[in-house]
Design an enzyme around this catalytic site. Structure first.
Site, short mmCIF file in Angstrom:
data_model
loop_
_atom_site.label_atom_id
_atom_site.label_comp_id
_atom_site.label_asym_id
_atom_site.label_seq_id
_atom_site.Cartn_x
_atom_site.Cartn_y
_atom_site.Cartn_z
N SER A 18 -5.25 3.24 3.68
CA SER A 18 -3.89 3.16 4.23
C SER A 18 -3.92 3.28 5.74
CB SER A 18 -3.03 4.33 3.71
OG SER A 18 -2.85 4.24 2.35
N HIS A 44 -4.27 -3.48 0.36
CA HIS A 44 -3.52 -2.22 0.42
C HIS A 44 -2.40 -2.23 -0.61
CE1 HIS A 44 -0.69 0.70 2.56
NE2 HIS A 44 -1.64 1.40 1.99
N GLU A 78 -0.65 -5.60 0.42
CA GLU A 78 -0.89 -6.18 1.74
C GLU A 78 -2.34 -6.65 1.78
OE1 GLU A 78 2.16 -3.49 4.46
OE2 GLU A 78 0.16 -2.72 4.06
N ASN A 90 3.88 0.44 6.33
CA ASN A 90 3.82 1.80 6.87
C ASN A 90 4.08 1.85 8.37
OD1 ASN A 90 3.42 2.96 4.41
ND2 ASN A 90 1.20 3.09 4.58
N1 LIG Z 1 -2.10 7.85 -2.84
C1 LIG Z 1 -1.42 6.94 -2.15
O1 LIG Z 1 -0.20 6.98 -2.00
C2 LIG Z 1 -2.16 5.76 -1.54
C3 LIG Z 1 -1.47 4.56 -1.32
C4 LIG Z 1 -2.17 3.46 -0.79
C5 LIG Z 1 -3.51 3.60 -0.47
N2 LIG Z 1 -4.15 4.80 -0.67
C6 LIG Z 1 -5.57 4.89 -0.34
O2 LIG Z 1 -6.33 4.76 -1.53
C7 LIG Z 1 -7.54 5.52 -1.42
C8 LIG Z 1 -7.63 6.48 -2.60
O3 LIG Z 1 -6.51 7.33 -2.58
P1 LIG Z 1 -6.06 8.15 -3.89
O4 LIG Z 1 -4.72 8.72 -3.58
O5 LIG Z 1 -6.26 7.33 -5.12
O6 LIG Z 1 -7.15 9.34 -3.87
P2 LIG Z 1 -7.63 10.25 -5.08
O7 LIG Z 1 -8.15 11.49 -4.47
O8 LIG Z 1 -6.56 10.35 -6.14
O9 LIG Z 1 -8.84 9.43 -5.73
C9 LIG Z 1 -10.08 9.24 -5.12
C10 LIG Z 1 -11.13 9.16 -6.23
O10 LIG Z 1 -12.34 8.66 -5.69
C11 LIG Z 1 -13.42 9.33 -6.29
N3 LIG Z 1 -14.57 9.18 -5.39
C12 LIG Z 1 -14.80 9.79 -4.22
N4 LIG Z 1 -15.94 9.31 -3.67
C13 LIG Z 1 -16.42 8.35 -4.52
C14 LIG Z 1 -17.53 7.47 -4.51
N5 LIG Z 1 -18.41 7.47 -3.49
N6 LIG Z 1 -17.68 6.63 -5.54
C15 LIG Z 1 -16.80 6.63 -6.56
N7 LIG Z 1 -15.72 7.42 -6.62
C16 LIG Z 1 -15.53 8.26 -5.61
C17 LIG Z 1 -12.93 10.76 -6.49
O11 LIG Z 1 -13.66 11.39 -7.52
C18 LIG Z 1 -11.46 10.52 -6.87
O12 LIG Z 1 -11.29 10.40 -8.27
C19 LIG Z 1 -7.50 6.18 -0.04
O13 LIG Z 1 -8.19 5.39 0.88
C20 LIG Z 1 -6.01 6.21 0.27
O14 LIG Z 1 -5.72 6.23 1.66
C21 LIG Z 1 -3.51 5.87 -1.22
#
Ligand SMILES: NC(=O)c1ccc[n+]([C@@H]2O[C@H](COP(=O)([O-])OP(=O)(O)OC[C@H]3O[C@@H](n4cnc5c(N)ncnc54)[C@H](O)[C@@H]3O)[C@@H](O)[C@H]2O)c1
Length: 277
Positions: free
Chosen positions: A112, A133, A145, A183
């Site tokens: 993000s 995204h 996106e 965003n």
């Molecule tokens: N949550 C939101 O609102 C949102 C929205 C858009 C984008 N994002 C982006 O998406 C990404 C993930 O966010 P999220 O909220 O799902 O996080 P999250 O913490 O819910 O999930 C991340 C997952 O990745 C796993 N992980 C960590 N390192 C790893 C690796 N090397 N290999 C495999 N798995 C691994 C963790 O165990 C965890 O289950 C981030 O970059 C975030 O900025 C989040």
């Protein structure tokens, strides 16, 4: 088309669910087998409910395999990364993916707030890196996106766009700039809304009513920040502020105080509003 998803947390599991729903062979990589299996179980549960509600006819959970091995992503056409929002681990993962995947595999990041170009700079085949995204929750929010980094090839960009459509999303094209499109607009706007609470001495309920009934928003700004999480919103504001230095992007002190006090919104039961658990 075969899709890889790395990280099956909130976003990755949602993206993997979309791929299964679209009938695509999908490989999900997590850090432990247990986390992978748990995510697969959750996805299966969500899809079962969709069938029960008549939203989809059927699905094949057999399309989704989970693994802890990056090597199992070797023959994917596109790999979407959704791990922790931190540059170093993402760059390390992209280096591993470059080593194991086919040279024509498109490598996408769901970041993000980080620069897609900077993530791509860790590998020598940066032309295959793009941003995809998605919005939270990915199975419900229609937008994705498609982000072009400095060195993204047209081919990688269009492959990601086509995958976005295949996943049932409405893709939009943009370049790699802080906040991308939504965003970049929404975060300072929500910060303005919070500042207006104090400036105009309007109540939370009246501000939400104002934006819903006067600007046609589907949900009030305070309701939206509660849904996103005050901590997540503060973090996103700080990231934009750090890159663009526009005062409107800095998190309003009121929101920082709420986040520090644990008033995170829906997830803790208290934010601008109080929620029954
Ligand atoms: N949550 C939101 O609102 C949102 C929205 C858009 C984008 N994002 C982006 O998406 C990404 C993930 O966010 P999220 O909220 O799902 O996080 P999250 O913490 O819910 O999930 C991340 C997952 O990745 C796993 N992980 C960590 N390192 C790893 C690796 N090397 N290999 C495999 N798995 C691994 C963790 O165990 C965890 O289950 C981030 O970059 C975030 O900025 C989040």
């Amino acid at each position: 088309m075969k899709v890889g998803v790395v990280g099956l947390g909130a976003m990755g599991a949602g993206i993997a669910q979309l791929a299964v729903e679209a009938g695509l062979e999908t490989v999900g990589r997590e850090v432990t087998a247990e986390l992978g299996e748990k995510a697969r179980g959750r996805i299966d549960g969500f899809l079962k409910r969709k069938v029960e509600k008549g939203q989809i006819e059927a699905y094949d959970i057999g399309l989704l395999t989970t693994t802890t091995e990056v090597a199992d992503l070797a023959d994917c056409d596109v790999v979407i990364e959704a791990i922790v929002e931190s540059l170093e681990p993402k760059q390390e993962l992209f280096r591993e993916l470059e080593r194991v995947c086919r040279p024509d595999t498109v490598l996408a990041t769901n970041t993000s707030a980080l620069s897609v170009t900077e993530i791509a700079s860790a590998i020598s085949s940066a032309e295959r890196v793009v941003g995809m995204h998605f919005f939270n929750p990915a199975p419900l929010m229609p937008l994705v996106e498609i982000v072009r980094a400095e060195l993204s090839s047209d081919e990688a960009f269009e492959t990601a766009y086509a995958l976005g459509e295949k996943l049932g999303k409405h893709p939009i094209r943009c370049h790699d700039t802080p906040g991308f499109v939504v965003n970049r607009v929404l975060i300072p706007l929500l910060n303005d809304c919070v500042r207006v609470l104090d400036e105009a001495r309007v109540s939370v309920e009246d501000l939400d009513a104002g934006m819903k009934h006067g600007a046609g928003w589907p949900m009030g700004p305070c309701e939206l920040i509660d849904l996103v999480g005050t901590d997540v919103h503060v973090h996103a504001s700080e990231a934009l502020w750090a890159k663009l230095r526009e005062p409107r992007m800095a998190a309003p002190p009121r929101l920082v105080a709420m986040a520090n006090a644990g008033l995170l919104g829906r997830k803790t039961g208290r934010g601008f509003y109080t929620y029954e658990s």
